[in-house]
Write an enzyme that holds these catalytic residues in place. Structure first.
Site, PDB file in Angstrom:
ATOM      1  N   HIS A   1      11.837 -15.018   9.306  1.00 38.99           N
ATOM      2  CA  HIS A   1      10.693 -14.937   8.400  1.00 38.99           C
ATOM      3  C   HIS A   1       9.560 -15.863   8.820  1.00 38.99           C
ATOM      4  O   HIS A   1       8.448 -15.766   8.296  1.00 38.99           O
ATOM      5  CB  HIS A   1      11.129 -15.264   6.967  1.00 38.99           C
TER       6      HIS A   1
ATOM      7  N   ASP B   1       7.464 -10.866   8.400  1.00 33.16           N
ATOM      8  CA  ASP B   1       7.577 -10.778   6.943  1.00 33.16           C
ATOM      9  C   ASP B   1       8.029  -9.381   6.538  1.00 33.16           C
ATOM     10  O   ASP B   1       8.256  -8.505   7.379  1.00 33.16           O
ATOM     11  CB  ASP B   1       6.260 -11.163   6.252  1.00 33.16           C
TER      12      ASP B   1
END
Length: 206
Positions: free
Chosen positions: A179, A183
């Site tokens: 992440h 995303d």
């Protein structure tokens, strides 16, 4: 594996895809080419095509710097008696499904006999891990790569198509990403493209 979990922000996404047509076409391609082609080879090709559209996943993270690649060097997880090794099939974006199948088979045989060279276990930009005895799982990243596709088994299920209940062969895919780099929106774009290619696979076999 512990370092991978502690040094990255791993998040996994799951998607069920219809592989009925892809399974039919890979069986036909295997008969015509004389090459043993499994579903993993089809998915490797689909991943390579999807990474062209969503290149953020075809990357590595080193010392806080993200490096992106045009070539797709696919790590393929191979289970051994004493652990796991990930040989790398280079330049997948330029290979046909039959060539991918042959390359993976050669690397797997070398892995199991301990004959992999250093160049055959380095340079990966994306990894696929197949665990065909479970429906789905959460794969752990192969650092410094930023994404990994997990492949569960395919099973026949009743699904609704055009308002009718039909039996289709379905497979659960899982995508783990870092992440720090990837995303949810980026992961969703990759998964959407991958699903399109797998469920309408004619272009993959062209």
């Amino acid at each position: 594996m512990r370092n991978s979990l502690s040094q990255t922000a791993q998040l996994s996404y799951f998607l069920e895809v219809d592989v009925t047509e892809a399974q039919r076409m890979r069986r036909e391609a295997a008969r015509e080419s004389g090459v043993s082609i499994n579903m993993a080879s089809v998915l490797i090709k689909a991943c390579a095509e999807s990474l062209k559209r969503v290149p953020a996943l075809n990357s590595i993270l080193v010392d806080g710097n993200v490096m992106y690649f045009d070539e797709v060097n696919m790590g393929v997880a191979v289970a051994l008696d004493d652990g796991l090794i990930v040989p790398v099939l280079k330049d997948v974006q330029d290979k046909s499904i039959a060539e991918i199948a042959e390359g993976v088979q050669q690397l797997s045989e070398k892995a199991r006999t301990g004959h992999l060279s250093s160049s055959e276990i380095s340079g990966g930009t994306f990894t696929i891990s197949v665990l065909g005895v479970v429906d789905g799982f959460t794969p752990i990243l192969n650092p410094p790569q930023n994404a990994l596709l997990g492949v569960g088994r395919s099973v026949q299920k009743p699904v609704v198509r055009g308002g009718e209940i039909v039996v289709r062969e379905m497979m659960t895919l899982s995508l783990t990403g870092d992440h720090q780099v990837i995303d949810g929106a980026i992961a969703a774009r990759f998964f959407r493209r991958l699903q399109q290619l797998v469920e309408r696979p004619a272009a993959l076999f062209g």
